[in-house]
Design an enzyme around this catalytic site. Structure first.
Site, PDB file in Angstrom:
ATOM      1  N   ARG A  95     -25.304  46.908 -14.255  1.00 26.09           N
ATOM      2  CA  ARG A  95     -26.364  47.333 -14.432  1.00 26.09           C
ATOM      3  C   ARG A  95     -27.337  47.219 -13.481  1.00 26.09           C
ATOM      4  O   ARG A  95     -27.776  46.093 -13.026  1.00 26.09           O
ATOM      5  CB  ARG A  95     -27.233  46.921 -15.881  1.00 26.09           C
ATOM      6  CG  ARG A  95     -26.015  47.292 -17.065  1.00 26.09           C
ATOM      7  CD  ARG A  95     -26.395  47.127 -18.255  1.00 26.09           C
ATOM      8  NE  ARG A  95     -25.682  47.272 -19.474  1.00 26.09           N
ATOM      9  CZ  ARG A  95     -25.657  47.094 -20.538  1.00 26.09           C
ATOM     10  NH1 ARG A  95     -26.914  46.622 -21.209  1.00 26.09           N
ATOM     11  NH2 ARG A  95     -24.616  47.566 -21.484  1.00 26.09           N
ATOM     12  N   GLU A 129     -31.146  38.951 -27.291  1.00 24.13           N
ATOM     13  CA  GLU A 129     -30.080  39.996 -27.807  1.00 24.13           C
ATOM     14  C   GLU A 129     -28.687  39.994 -27.299  1.00 24.13           C
ATOM     15  O   GLU A 129     -28.626  39.781 -26.174  1.00 24.13           O
ATOM     16  CB  GLU A 129     -30.767  41.445 -27.480  1.00 24.13           C
ATOM     17  CG  GLU A 129     -29.961  42.450 -28.025  1.00 24.13           C
ATOM     18  CD  GLU A 129     -30.344  43.936 -27.432  1.00 24.13           C
ATOM     19  OE1 GLU A 129     -31.530  43.864 -26.820  1.00 24.13           O
ATOM     20  OE2 GLU A 129     -29.475  44.711 -27.434  1.00 24.13           O
ATOM     21  N   SER A 184     -25.850  45.115 -30.004  1.00 24.59           N
ATOM     22  CA  SER A 184     -26.683  46.032 -30.750  1.00 24.59           C
ATOM     23  C   SER A 184     -25.306  46.778 -31.280  1.00 24.59           C
ATOM     24  O   SER A 184     -24.532  47.477 -30.781  1.00 24.59           O
ATOM     25  CB  SER A 184     -27.528  46.817 -29.857  1.00 24.59           C
ATOM     26  OG  SER A 184     -26.997  47.366 -28.779  1.00 24.59           O
ATOM     27  N   ARG A 238     -25.102  35.833 -22.356  1.00 24.90           N
ATOM     28  CA  ARG A 238     -26.240  35.325 -23.478  1.00 24.90           C
ATOM     29  C   ARG A 238     -25.583  34.237 -24.365  1.00 24.90           C
ATOM     30  O   ARG A 238     -26.241  33.525 -24.918  1.00 24.90           O
ATOM     31  CB  ARG A 238     -26.898  36.468 -23.985  1.00 24.90           C
ATOM     32  CG  ARG A 238     -27.594  37.167 -22.855  1.00 24.90           C
ATOM     33  CD  ARG A 238     -28.707  38.309 -23.498  1.00 24.90           C
ATOM     34  NE  ARG A 238     -29.087  38.865 -22.610  1.00 24.90           N
ATOM     35  CZ  ARG A 238     -29.990  40.008 -22.675  1.00 24.90           C
ATOM     36  NH1 ARG A 238     -30.201  40.551 -23.900  1.00 24.90           N
ATOM     37  NH2 ARG A 238     -30.702  40.574 -21.760  1.00 24.90           N
TER      38      ARG A 238
END
Length: 460
Positions: free
Chosen positions: A273, A369, A372, A411
Site C-alpha cells: 500500500r 486496528e 476489519s 500490528r
RNA sequence: GGUGGGAUAGCGAAGUGGCCCAACGCGCCUGCCUUGAGAGCAGGUGUCCUCACGGACCCCUGGGUUCAAAUCCCAGUCCCACCGCCA
C-alpha cells in the site's frame, strides 16, 4: 456496484448513502439524468434497428422473387436507416459508458443497523476482551520501535535504504516470530473450515475493480511496469493491496452451485500500500508500512445468510487474539468511517501499551486496528460477476461476499512486543506460539552488526 | 519465445453470408397426466428498454467489409498441444 434499477427507484436512499459515507464527487441527480437520456436513445435505437431488420429481410425475399428494382429501393432505405442508427447508437453508447463509470463511483448502501456518524469518534464500541488481568503497566512499557531496535529484530533504516521509506527488515527472532504468527493463524482458521489458497501477488485492473479498489483508489496501490499516473486497462497489473483482491476475484464471472456455498477461503500474502500522506508520529514504527504480511479470510455465501455469517466471521477473526492472550476491543463502524464498498463493518483493535495516545483506553496505551470484518452484500459480486444458482430458481443470482483479516501481522507483532515485554527488556513468546518457535519462550535479541553500533555505544 | 488447434446459451455440442429471432442432448423451472414418484407430452430457461403490447441485443473481446456476419477480414485476450528456454 448498485443495480441501475435500484438507483433509479431509490434515489433518496442512494443520495443518503453518499452523504452519510462522506463520499464526494458523486452526483446522483446527474446519474439519473444520464440514465433518462440513455433510455430514450436506447428505445429510439431499438425502433430504428427493428425497421432495418424488417427492410433487410425484405431484401432477401425481393431478390429471391427477382424484383431487382424494388430490392434496390429497399437497399437504399436500409442505408439511410443505417446512417441514422449509427448516430443514435453512438450517442447511446457514450451515455452508457458514462453511466457505468459513474455507477462504479457510487458507494454501497449501509445496512440499517449501522450507526450514523461522521468519523472514527462516532464508532460504537461493542465490547472489550482481556482487560481483567493485565500483565503490564503501560507506564513501564517501551514502544515497540525502540525495543525492536534494542533487540535488533526490526530495522527500518536499512529497509529505507534498500527499498525506500515504509519498508523494513525483520530480523532473527523477529522474523521467526512473524513466521510463527502466520503459521499459527493459518492453523487456527483451517480448523474453522477455511481452505487455504496461495494467491498471485500481481493482480490485474479487472480484479481491482471487482473488489472496489478501482477506479476510485488507484493512487493507493502500487503499479507494476507503469508509472503511477499512466492510463490503465483491464490487463494492467498492480501489486495486491490485500489478498481480498485475488481471492474474491478467484471465481469472477462464474456461477457457483448452491451446494458449493458457503465457500470459505483463507490466504496468506504480503500486502502493498502506498499510504500517501499517512506518515507521522501516530504511524511510527511497524504500524503503517508499505509492505506487510496478512492472513485474509474471504467468504462467499447465500444472500439470506450473510448477516449471520458476518457475526460468525467476527468470532473466527478474534479467536486468534484470544488465543494469544492479547487484550482487544470490537467496534461497530459508523457510516462515515466504514468505507466505500461495505454494507456493514466491524473493526477489531488490539491493545498496544507502548505509546500513550489520547484516543486510547483509560489505562493508557493505544488501540491498533488489526482486522476489519465486513459484509459487502452483493456490491462486489455485481462488480465481479460472482453468481450462484439457487435450487428452485431458473436464473443465477448474485451471491454475497464477506471478508475479514485474520489478522494483520505487523500490528500483532507490535502488540506482542509491547504487551509481552519484560522488565529486563526481553519479550516473552505467547504460549500459543511457542510450539511454532521450537519451544522458545523468550526473545532476547541479537547483537547489532556494523560500525554504526559502535558509534551508538551498543558495541565495542 | 515459436508453431498449430480452439473459445457458441447453466453444462456438453452442431452450425463456414440471408431458411440462425442458433439445431440437438443433459440439467433446471412451469403446466398436463398420475393416489404419489418416475416416465411421457407441451412450454420455458441470458441482458436491456417498455406501465403494457412489444421490441432490441447476446455465438471470447474490440474494430472492419456488406443492404445483411456466429459465419468473411484485422487486432487482442485466454485455453489446449508440441518445440525452445528456464528456477
Amino acid at each position: 456496484m448498485l443495480r441501475r434499477q435500484f438507483v433509479r427507484e431509490n434515489p433518496e436512499t442512494v443520495r443518503d448513502a453518499v452523504e452519510r459515507k462522506g463520499v464526494t464527487g458523486v452526483d446522483v441527480d446527474e446519474i439519473l439524468e444520464i440514465d433518462e437520456e440513455w433510455r430514450e436513445l436506447k428505445s429510439r435505437g431499438d425502433g430504428l434497428r427493428h425497421e432495418r431488420n424488417e427492410v433487410s429481410s425484405d431484401i432477401g425475399e425481393l431478390k429471391q422473387a427477382g424484383k431487382e428494382e424494388e430490392a434496390q429501393a429497399a437497399i437504399e432505405r436500409s442505408q439511410e436507416l443505417k446512417a441514422e442508427l449509427q448516430r443514435v447508437e453512438e450517442r447511446a453508447d457514450e451515455l452508457e459508458d458514462e453511466l457505468e463509470q459513474r455507477l462504479l463511483e457510487v458507494p454501497n448502501v449501509p445496512h440499517e443497523s449501522v450507526p450514523t456518524g461522521e468519523d472514527e469518534s462516532d464508532n460504537v464500541e461493542r465490547y472489550r476482551e482481556g482487560f481483567d488481568d493485565l500483565r503490564v503497566d503501560p507506564a513501564d512499557v517501551t514502544p515497540h520501535y525502540d525495543i525492536g531496535e534494542e533487540l535488533d529484530i526490526l530495522d527500518f533504516e536499512r529497509g529505507a535504504k534498500v527499498s525506500g521509506g515504509g519498508f523494513q527488515f525483520v530480523k532473527g527472532d523477529g522474523a521467526k516470530l512473524e513466521r510463527a504468527l502466520i503459521q499459527f493463524f493459518l492453523d487456527v482458521h483451517e480448523k474453522q473450515d477455511y481452505v487455504e489458497v496461495a494467491p498471485p501477488i500481481p493482480v490485474n485492473s479487472a480484479s481491482m475493480r471487482g473488489t472496489g479498489q478501482l477506479p476510485k483508489f488507484a493512487a493507493d496501490a502500487y503499479r507494476v511496469s507503469a508509472r503511477q499516473a499512466d492510463d490503465y486497462d483491464d490487463d494492467d497489473l498492480w501489486l495486491l493491496p490485500t489478498a481480498e483482491v485475488p481471492v474474491t476475484n478467484m471465481y469472477r464471472d462464474e456461477i457457483l452451485l448452491d451446494d458449493d456455498l458457503p465457500v470459505k477461503h483463507q490466504a496468506f500474502s504480503p500486502n502493498f500500500r502506498r499510504e500517501a500522506g499517512e506518515h507521522g508520529t501516530e504511524t511510527r514504527g511497524y504500524v503503517r508500512v508499505h509492505q506487510f504480511n496478512k492472513v485474509e479470510l474471504v467468504n462467499f455465501v447465500r444472500p439470506e445468510n450473510s448477516y449471520d455469517r458476518l457475526e460468525a466471521l467476527l468470532g473466527e477473526a478474534e479467536e486468534v487474539l484470544g488465543r494469544l492472550g492479547l487484550p482487544y476491543r470490537v467496534l461497530d463502524m459508523c457510516t462515515g468511517d466504514m468505507g466505500f464498498t461495505q454494507a456493514k463493518k466491524y473493526d477489531i483493535e488490539v491493545w498496544a501499551p507502548g505509546d500513550d495516545m489520547d484516543d486510547g483506553p483509560d489505562v493508557g496505551g493505544r488501540w491498533l486496528e488489526v482486522s476489519s470484518v465486513s459484509n459487502f452484500e452483493d456490491f462486489q459480486a455485481r462488480r465481479a460477476g460472482l453468481r450462484y444458482r439457487p435450487e428452485r430458481h431458473e436464473s443465477a443470482e448474485y451471491l454475497h461476499t464477506l471478508n475479514g483479516s485474520g489478522v494483520a501481522v505487523p500490528r500483532v507483532m507490535v502488540a506482542i512486543m509491547e504487551y509481552y515485554q519484560n522488565d529486563d527488556g526481553t519479550v516473552t513468546v505467547p504460549e500459543a506460539l511457542q510450539s511454532y518457535m521450537d519451544g522458545q519462550e523468550v526473545i532476547e535479541g541479537h547483537e547489532p552488526i556494523g560500525e554504526s553500533a559502535v558509534g551508538a555505544g551498543d558495541k565495542e
